[in-house]
Design a protein around this motif. Structure first.
Motif, PDB file in Angstrom:
ATOM      1  N   ALA A   1     -30.216  -5.780  16.251  1.00 38.16           N
ATOM      2  CA  ALA A   1     -31.201  -4.778  16.395  1.00 38.16           C
ATOM      3  C   ALA A   1     -30.101  -3.811  16.530  1.00 38.16           C
ATOM      4  O   ALA A   1     -30.768  -2.831  15.437  1.00 38.16           O
ATOM      5  N   CYS A   2     -29.552  -3.696  16.857  1.00 37.77           N
ATOM      6  CA  CYS A   2     -27.937  -2.163  16.770  1.00 37.77           C
ATOM      7  C   CYS A   2     -27.677  -2.088  15.336  1.00 37.77           C
ATOM      8  O   CYS A   2     -27.621  -1.260  14.796  1.00 37.77           O
ATOM      9  N   ARG A   3     -27.046  -3.594  14.685  1.00 36.93           N
ATOM     10  CA  ARG A   3     -26.946  -3.438  13.328  1.00 36.93           C
ATOM     11  C   ARG A   3     -27.719  -3.143  12.203  1.00 36.93           C
ATOM     12  O   ARG A   3     -27.799  -2.315  11.630  1.00 36.93           O
TER      13      ARG A   3
ATOM     14  N   HIS B   1     -38.755   1.447  26.191  1.00 37.01           N
ATOM     15  CA  HIS B   1     -38.636   1.806  24.547  1.00 37.01           C
ATOM     16  C   HIS B   1     -37.400   2.285  23.757  1.00 37.01           C
ATOM     17  O   HIS B   1     -37.646   3.450  24.257  1.00 37.01           O
ATOM     18  N   VAL B   2     -36.595   1.318  23.242  1.00 37.10           N
ATOM     19  CA  VAL B   2     -35.287   2.048  23.680  1.00 37.10           C
ATOM     20  C   VAL B   2     -34.709   1.715  21.726  1.00 37.10           C
ATOM     21  O   VAL B   2     -34.845   1.117  21.234  1.00 37.10           O
ATOM     22  N   GLU B   3     -34.317   2.683  21.298  1.00 35.82           N
ATOM     23  CA  GLU B   3     -33.908   2.589  19.866  1.00 35.82           C
ATOM     24  C   GLU B   3     -31.903   2.096  20.302  1.00 35.82           C
ATOM     25  O   GLU B   3     -31.426   2.596  20.753  1.00 35.82           O
ATOM     26  N   PRO B   4     -31.280   1.121  20.255  1.00 37.96           N
ATOM     27  CA  PRO B   4     -30.324   0.611  20.318  1.00 37.96           C
ATOM     28  C   PRO B   4     -29.452   1.229  19.498  1.00 37.96           C
ATOM     29  O   PRO B   4     -29.363   0.729  18.034  1.00 37.96           O
TER      30      PRO B   4
ATOM     31  N   GLY C   1     -40.924   0.404  12.695  1.00 32.22           N
ATOM     32  CA  GLY C   1     -40.471   1.469  12.718  1.00 32.22           C
ATOM     33  C   GLY C   1     -38.883   1.636  12.424  1.00 32.22           C
ATOM     34  O   GLY C   1     -38.304   1.470  12.303  1.00 32.22           O
ATOM     35  N   THR C   2     -38.679   3.820  12.517  1.00 31.11           N
ATOM     36  CA  THR C   2     -37.116   3.551  12.542  1.00 31.11           C
ATOM     37  C   THR C   2     -37.136   4.614  13.490  1.00 31.11           C
ATOM     38  O   THR C   2     -37.834   5.223  13.851  1.00 31.11           O
ATOM     39  N   PHE C   3     -35.761   5.165  13.553  1.00 34.46           N
ATOM     40  CA  PHE C   3     -35.370   5.754  14.442  1.00 34.46           C
ATOM     41  C   PHE C   3     -36.074   7.121  14.627  1.00 34.46           C
ATOM     42  O   PHE C   3     -35.759   8.403  13.218  1.00 34.46           O
TER      43      PHE C   3
ATOM     44  N   ARG D   1     -32.775  -1.326  14.492  1.00 34.67           N
ATOM     45  CA  ARG D   1     -34.564  -1.450  14.556  1.00 34.67           C
ATOM     46  C   ARG D   1     -34.715  -1.276  16.268  1.00 34.67           C
ATOM     47  O   ARG D   1     -33.765  -1.961  17.050  1.00 34.67           O
ATOM     48  N   PRO D   2     -35.533  -0.417  16.356  1.00 31.22           N
ATOM     49  CA  PRO D   2     -35.883  -0.234  18.137  1.00 31.22           C
ATOM     50  C   PRO D   2     -36.760  -1.587  18.650  1.00 31.22           C
ATOM     51  O   PRO D   2     -36.970  -2.040  17.875  1.00 31.22           O
ATOM     52  N   VAL D   3     -35.828  -1.908  19.749  1.00 28.66           N
ATOM     53  CA  VAL D   3     -36.660  -2.689  20.755  1.00 28.66           C
ATOM     54  C   VAL D   3     -37.590  -2.253  22.187  1.00 28.66           C
ATOM     55  O   VAL D   3     -37.486  -1.001  21.736  1.00 28.66           O
TER      56      VAL D   3
END
Length: 316
Positions: free
Chosen positions: A153-155, A176-179, A218-220, A158-160
Protein backbone atom coordinates in the motif's frame (compact mmCIF):
# COMPACT_ATOMS: atom_id res chain seq x y z
CA UNK A 1 -4.99 -6.70 -5.81
CA UNK A 2 -1.48 -5.28 -6.03
CA UNK A 3 0.08 -8.76 -6.22
CA UNK A 4 -2.38 -9.80 -8.97
CA UNK A 5 -1.52 -6.68 -10.97
CA UNK A 6 2.21 -7.30 -10.61
CA UNK A 7 1.73 -10.85 -11.90
CA UNK A 8 -0.34 -9.56 -14.83
CA UNK A 9 2.30 -6.99 -15.76
CA UNK A 10 5.02 -9.63 -15.58
CA UNK A 11 3.06 -11.94 -17.90
CA UNK A 12 2.46 -9.11 -20.35
CA UNK A 13 6.16 -8.19 -20.35
CA UNK A 14 7.17 -11.81 -20.96
CA UNK A 15 4.75 -12.10 -23.87
CA UNK A 16 6.02 -8.92 -25.47
CA UNK A 17 9.65 -9.96 -25.00
CA UNK A 18 9.24 -13.65 -25.81
CA UNK A 19 8.27 -13.41 -29.45
CA UNK A 20 10.11 -12.17 -32.49
CA UNK A 21 7.05 -10.46 -33.93
CA UNK A 22 4.44 -7.97 -32.85
CA UNK A 23 1.35 -9.31 -31.09
CA UNK A 24 -2.12 -7.87 -31.40
CA UNK A 25 -4.32 -7.13 -28.43
CA UNK A 26 -6.48 -10.09 -29.38
CA UNK A 27 -3.48 -12.42 -29.26
CA UNK A 28 -2.33 -11.00 -25.94
CA UNK A 29 -5.79 -11.39 -24.46
CA UNK A 30 -5.91 -15.09 -25.33
CA UNK A 31 -2.35 -15.65 -24.02
CA UNK A 32 -2.66 -14.07 -20.57
CA UNK A 33 -5.01 -15.71 -18.08
CA UNK A 34 -5.86 -12.48 -16.25
CA UNK A 35 -7.12 -10.94 -19.50
CA UNK A 36 -9.28 -13.99 -20.24
CA UNK A 37 -11.11 -13.40 -16.96
CA UNK A 38 -12.17 -9.88 -18.01
CA UNK A 39 -15.77 -9.90 -19.11
CA UNK A 40 -16.25 -7.13 -21.67
CA UNK A 41 -14.03 -5.84 -24.47
CA UNK A 42 -14.19 -2.31 -23.09
CA UNK A 43 -12.96 -3.44 -19.67
CA UNK A 44 -10.12 -5.40 -21.29
CA UNK A 45 -9.10 -2.45 -23.46
CA UNK A 46 -8.94 -0.14 -20.45
CA UNK A 47 -6.93 -2.68 -18.44
CA UNK A 48 -4.52 -3.34 -21.31
CA UNK A 49 -3.89 0.36 -21.92
CA UNK A 50 -3.18 0.92 -18.21
CA UNK A 51 -0.84 -2.07 -18.10
CA UNK A 52 1.01 -0.93 -21.20
CA UNK A 53 1.45 2.56 -19.76
CA UNK A 54 2.67 1.11 -16.45
CA UNK A 55 5.32 -0.99 -18.20
CA UNK A 56 6.51 2.01 -20.17
CA UNK A 57 6.66 4.08 -17.00
CA UNK A 58 8.85 1.36 -15.48
CA UNK A 59 11.27 1.80 -18.38
CA UNK A 60 10.21 -0.91 -20.80
CA UNK A 61 10.42 0.06 -24.48
CA UNK A 62 7.23 -1.13 -26.22
CA UNK A 63 6.95 -0.46 -29.96
CA UNK A 64 3.68 -0.07 -31.81
CA UNK A 65 3.50 -1.73 -35.24
CA UNK A 66 0.85 -0.46 -37.65
CA UNK A 67 -1.00 -2.33 -40.40
CA UNK A 68 -0.54 -5.82 -38.97
CA UNK A 69 -3.26 -7.65 -40.94
CA UNK A 70 -5.42 -4.64 -40.30
CA UNK A 71 -4.64 -4.58 -36.57
CA UNK A 72 -2.15 -2.73 -34.40
CA UNK A 73 0.55 -4.89 -32.84
CA UNK A 74 2.97 -4.47 -29.94
CA UNK A 75 6.48 -5.79 -29.40
CA UNK A 76 9.32 -5.25 -26.91
CA UNK A 77 12.60 -5.97 -28.67
CA UNK A 78 15.24 -7.57 -26.50
CA UNK A 79 18.07 -5.40 -27.81
CA UNK A 80 16.20 -2.29 -26.68
CA UNK A 81 15.26 -3.69 -23.28
CA UNK A 82 18.59 -4.87 -21.94
CA UNK A 83 20.43 -3.43 -18.97
CA UNK A 84 24.06 -2.42 -19.38
CA UNK A 85 26.65 -4.75 -17.77
CA UNK A 86 26.52 -4.63 -13.98
CA UNK A 87 29.88 -4.19 -12.25
CA UNK A 88 30.41 -4.13 -8.50
CA UNK A 89 33.57 -3.57 -6.51
CA UNK A 90 34.28 -5.61 -3.37
CA UNK A 91 32.64 -3.09 -0.99
CA UNK A 92 29.50 -2.78 -3.11
CA UNK A 93 29.23 -6.56 -3.39
CA UNK A 94 29.60 -6.93 0.39
CA UNK A 95 26.92 -4.30 1.01
CA UNK A 96 24.57 -6.04 -1.42
CA UNK A 97 25.18 -9.35 0.29
CA UNK A 98 24.40 -7.85 3.69
CA UNK A 99 21.21 -6.25 2.39
CA UNK A 100 20.01 -9.57 1.02
CA UNK A 101 20.73 -11.35 4.33
CA UNK A 102 18.71 -8.85 6.35
CA UNK A 103 15.33 -10.15 5.22
CA UNK A 104 14.50 -13.44 6.91
CA UNK A 105 10.72 -13.32 6.76
CA UNK A 106 7.95 -12.23 4.38
CA UNK A 107 8.20 -12.66 0.62
CA UNK A 108 11.22 -10.40 0.38
CA UNK A 109 13.45 -13.25 1.55
CA UNK A 110 12.89 -15.21 -1.67
CA UNK A 111 13.28 -12.14 -3.85
CA UNK A 112 16.57 -11.18 -2.20
CA UNK A 113 17.93 -14.70 -2.53
CA UNK A 114 16.92 -14.90 -6.18
CA UNK A 115 18.54 -11.55 -6.96
CA UNK A 116 21.84 -12.70 -5.46
CA UNK A 117 21.75 -15.93 -7.43
CA UNK A 118 21.26 -14.04 -10.67
CA UNK A 119 24.16 -11.70 -9.90
CA UNK A 120 26.41 -14.62 -9.04
CA UNK A 121 25.43 -16.31 -12.31
CA UNK A 122 26.44 -13.12 -14.12
CA UNK A 123 29.90 -13.31 -12.54
CA UNK A 124 29.51 -10.80 -9.71
CA UNK A 125 32.12 -11.43 -6.96
CA UNK A 126 29.63 -11.53 -4.09
CA UNK A 127 31.70 -13.97 -2.04
CA UNK A 128 35.13 -12.40 -2.50
CA UNK A 129 34.84 -10.10 0.51
CA UNK A 130 32.90 -12.61 2.60
CA UNK A 131 35.33 -12.49 5.53
CA UNK A 132 34.72 -8.76 5.90
CA UNK A 133 31.12 -9.28 6.90
CA UNK A 134 30.63 -12.96 7.70
CA UNK A 135 30.67 -12.19 11.44
CA UNK A 136 27.66 -9.90 11.01
CA UNK A 137 24.27 -11.53 10.95
CA UNK A 138 21.76 -8.71 10.50
CA UNK A 139 18.09 -9.50 10.91
CA UNK A 140 14.99 -7.42 10.26
CA UNK A 141 12.00 -9.43 11.51
CA UNK A 142 8.80 -8.90 9.55
CA UNK A 143 6.51 -11.47 11.08
CA UNK A 144 3.40 -9.30 11.45
CA UNK A 145 0.68 -10.23 8.99
CA UNK A 146 0.09 -6.52 8.34
CA UNK A 147 3.63 -5.95 7.08
CA UNK A 148 3.29 -7.10 3.49
CA UNK A 149 -0.08 -5.49 2.62
CA UNK A 150 1.07 -2.21 4.19
CA UNK A 151 4.37 -2.34 2.31
CA UNK A 152 2.46 -2.76 -0.95
CA UNK A 153 0.00 0.00 0.00
CA UNK A 154 2.89 2.40 0.74
CA UNK A 155 4.45 1.58 -2.61
CA UNK A 156 1.22 1.94 -4.59
CA UNK A 157 -0.05 4.98 -2.64
CA UNK A 158 -3.27 3.14 -1.83
CA UNK A 159 -5.45 4.04 1.20
CA UNK A 160 -6.12 1.27 3.72
CA UNK A 161 -8.25 0.55 6.75
CA UNK A 162 -7.54 -1.74 9.68
CA UNK A 163 -8.61 -2.41 13.26
CA UNK A 164 -6.11 -1.00 15.74
CA UNK A 165 -5.89 -1.56 19.48
CA UNK A 166 -4.25 1.23 21.46
CA UNK A 167 -2.25 0.32 24.55
CA UNK A 168 -4.90 1.79 26.88
CA UNK A 169 -7.95 0.48 25.01
CA UNK A 170 -9.85 -2.70 25.78
CA UNK A 171 -11.13 -3.07 22.22
CA UNK A 172 -9.72 -2.12 18.82
CA UNK A 173 -11.10 0.70 16.73
CA UNK A 174 -11.13 1.04 12.95
CA UNK A 175 -8.60 3.39 11.38
CA UNK A 176 -8.68 4.79 7.84
CA UNK A 177 -5.13 5.65 6.85
CA UNK A 178 -3.12 6.92 3.91
CA UNK A 179 0.10 4.92 4.44
CA UNK A 180 3.41 6.70 3.82
CA UNK A 181 6.31 4.66 5.15
CA UNK A 182 7.29 1.65 7.26
CA UNK A 183 10.26 1.57 9.60
CA UNK A 184 11.68 -0.86 12.13
CA UNK A 185 12.63 0.65 15.50
CA UNK A 186 13.88 -1.36 18.48
CA UNK A 187 12.60 -4.63 17.06
CA UNK A 188 9.10 -3.37 16.21
CA UNK A 189 7.64 -2.23 12.89
CA UNK A 190 5.78 1.09 12.69
CA UNK A 191 3.68 2.69 9.98
CA UNK A 192 3.53 6.44 9.47
CA UNK A 193 0.65 7.95 7.56
CA UNK A 194 -2.28 10.33 7.46
CA UNK A 195 -5.20 9.30 9.68
CA UNK A 196 -8.29 10.44 7.78
CA UNK A 197 -10.64 10.24 10.78
CA UNK A 198 -8.40 12.45 12.91
CA UNK A 199 -7.17 14.64 10.09
CA UNK A 200 -3.56 14.37 11.27
CA UNK A 201 -0.33 12.44 10.91
CA UNK A 202 -0.17 9.31 13.05
CA UNK A 203 2.27 6.46 13.71
CA UNK A 204 0.94 2.91 14.23
CA UNK A 205 2.71 -0.10 15.67
CA UNK A 206 2.05 -3.10 13.44
CA UNK A 207 1.82 -5.57 16.33
CA UNK A 208 -1.31 -3.70 17.52
CA UNK A 209 -3.16 -4.14 14.22
CA UNK A 210 -5.95 -6.67 14.66
CA UNK A 211 -7.14 -8.75 11.72
CA UNK A 212 -6.30 -8.05 8.11
CA UNK A 213 -5.42 -4.81 6.37
CA UNK A 214 -8.12 -3.81 3.88
CA UNK A 215 -7.20 -1.93 0.72
CA UNK A 216 -9.44 0.99 -0.29
CA UNK A 217 -10.08 2.68 -3.61
CA UNK A 218 -9.34 6.31 -4.30
CA UNK A 219 -6.31 8.55 -4.03
CA UNK A 220 -4.50 10.22 -1.16
CA UNK A 221 -6.07 13.40 0.18
CA UNK A 222 -2.99 14.62 2.07
CA UNK A 223 0.35 15.51 0.56
CA UNK A 224 3.07 12.94 1.21
CA UNK A 225 6.12 14.67 2.70
CA UNK A 226 9.46 14.29 0.97
CA UNK A 227 10.92 12.70 4.10
CA UNK A 228 8.84 10.73 6.60
CA UNK A 229 10.55 10.70 10.01
CA UNK A 230 8.96 7.54 11.43
CA UNK A 231 11.69 6.82 13.94
CA UNK A 232 11.80 10.35 15.26
CA UNK A 233 8.04 10.38 15.80
CA UNK A 234 8.05 7.05 17.61
CA UNK A 235 11.03 8.08 19.72
CA UNK A 236 9.30 11.29 20.74
CA UNK A 237 6.08 9.50 21.70
CA UNK A 238 8.04 6.80 23.58
CA UNK A 239 9.73 9.36 25.76
CA UNK A 240 13.07 9.39 23.95
CA UNK A 241 13.08 13.18 23.98
CA UNK A 242 12.79 13.33 27.73
CA UNK A 243 11.85 16.34 29.80
CA UNK A 244 12.66 14.78 33.18
CA UNK A 245 13.38 11.59 35.14
CA UNK A 246 10.94 8.93 36.31
CA UNK A 247 11.44 6.39 39.12
CA UNK A 248 9.94 2.94 38.73
CA UNK A 249 10.11 -0.47 40.36
CA UNK A 250 10.84 -3.27 37.92
CA UNK A 251 10.56 -6.96 38.73
CA UNK A 252 13.96 -8.66 38.78
CA UNK A 253 14.72 -10.44 35.51
CA UNK A 254 12.05 -8.55 33.54
CA UNK A 255 11.86 -5.47 31.34
CA UNK A 256 15.24 -5.55 29.64
CA UNK A 257 14.35 -2.69 27.24
CA UNK A 258 13.64 -0.52 30.31
CA UNK A 259 16.93 -1.52 31.90
CA UNK A 260 18.74 -0.45 28.74
CA UNK A 261 17.16 3.00 29.06
CA UNK A 262 17.85 3.38 32.77
CA UNK A 263 20.38 5.92 34.04
CA UNK A 264 20.38 4.42 37.56
CA UNK A 265 19.59 0.83 38.65
CA UNK A 266 19.59 -0.31 42.29
CA UNK A 267 18.41 -3.53 43.91
CA UNK A 268 15.38 -3.53 46.25
CA UNK A 269 13.99 -6.21 48.55
CA UNK A 270 11.33 -8.64 47.41
CA UNK A 271 12.65 -9.34 43.93
CA UNK A 272 12.41 -5.76 42.64
CA UNK A 273 14.88 -3.26 41.21
CA UNK A 274 14.51 0.52 41.28
CA UNK A 275 15.23 2.33 38.02
CA UNK A 276 15.53 5.95 37.00
CA UNK A 277 14.62 6.42 33.35
CA UNK A 278 14.14 9.45 31.07
CA UNK A 279 10.56 10.71 31.19
CA UNK A 280 8.82 12.22 28.19
CA UNK A 281 5.54 12.10 26.27
CA UNK A 282 4.33 8.56 25.61
CA UNK A 283 6.29 6.80 28.34
CA UNK A 284 3.10 5.81 30.14
CA UNK A 285 1.86 3.78 27.15
CA UNK A 286 5.16 1.94 27.01
CA UNK A 287 5.26 1.18 30.74
CA UNK A 288 1.70 -0.13 30.65
CA UNK A 289 2.80 -2.85 28.24
CA UNK A 290 4.90 -4.44 31.01
CA UNK A 291 1.79 -4.93 33.16
CA UNK A 292 2.43 -6.27 36.70
CA UNK A 293 6.22 -6.18 36.23
CA UNK A 294 6.30 -2.37 36.61
CA UNK A 295 5.26 -0.06 39.46
CA UNK A 296 5.61 3.69 38.87
CA UNK A 297 6.86 5.61 41.89
CA UNK A 298 7.06 9.12 40.45
CA UNK A 299 6.14 11.51 38.97
CA UNK A 300 2.54 11.33 40.07
CA UNK A 301 1.08 12.15 36.66
CA UNK A 302 2.99 9.26 35.07
CA UNK A 303 1.76 6.88 37.75
CA UNK A 304 -1.84 8.03 37.19
CA UNK A 305 -1.45 7.64 33.41
CA UNK A 306 -0.24 4.03 33.71
CA UNK A 307 -2.94 3.13 36.24
CA UNK A 308 -5.68 4.57 33.98
CA UNK A 309 -4.38 2.57 31.02
CA UNK A 310 -4.28 -0.69 32.96
CA UNK A 311 -7.78 -0.12 34.36
CA UNK A 312 -9.12 0.48 30.85
CA UNK A 313 -7.66 -2.82 29.67
CA UNK A 314 -8.97 -4.63 32.76
CA UNK A 315 -12.51 -3.43 32.11
CA UNK A 316 -12.45 -5.17 28.74
Amino acid sequence: MAIAKAERLMNLALCLLGTGRALTKRELRTSIEAYLEVGSDDAFNRMFERDKDDLRELGMVIETVENLDGDVGYVARRDRNQLPPVTLDAEEAAALGLAAKVWQQARLAGAASGALQKLRAAGMPLEEDREAYSALEPRVPAGEAAFEPLMIACRDRRPVSFDYRKSNAARPGTRHVEPWALECWRGHWYLAGFDRDRGAVRVFRLSRIVGRVRSRSGTFTAEVPGQVAVRESVARWAGEHATGQARILLRAGAGYPLRARATVVSERDGGWDELEIPYGHGLGAWLAEFGPDVIVLEPAELRADVVDRLRAVAKG
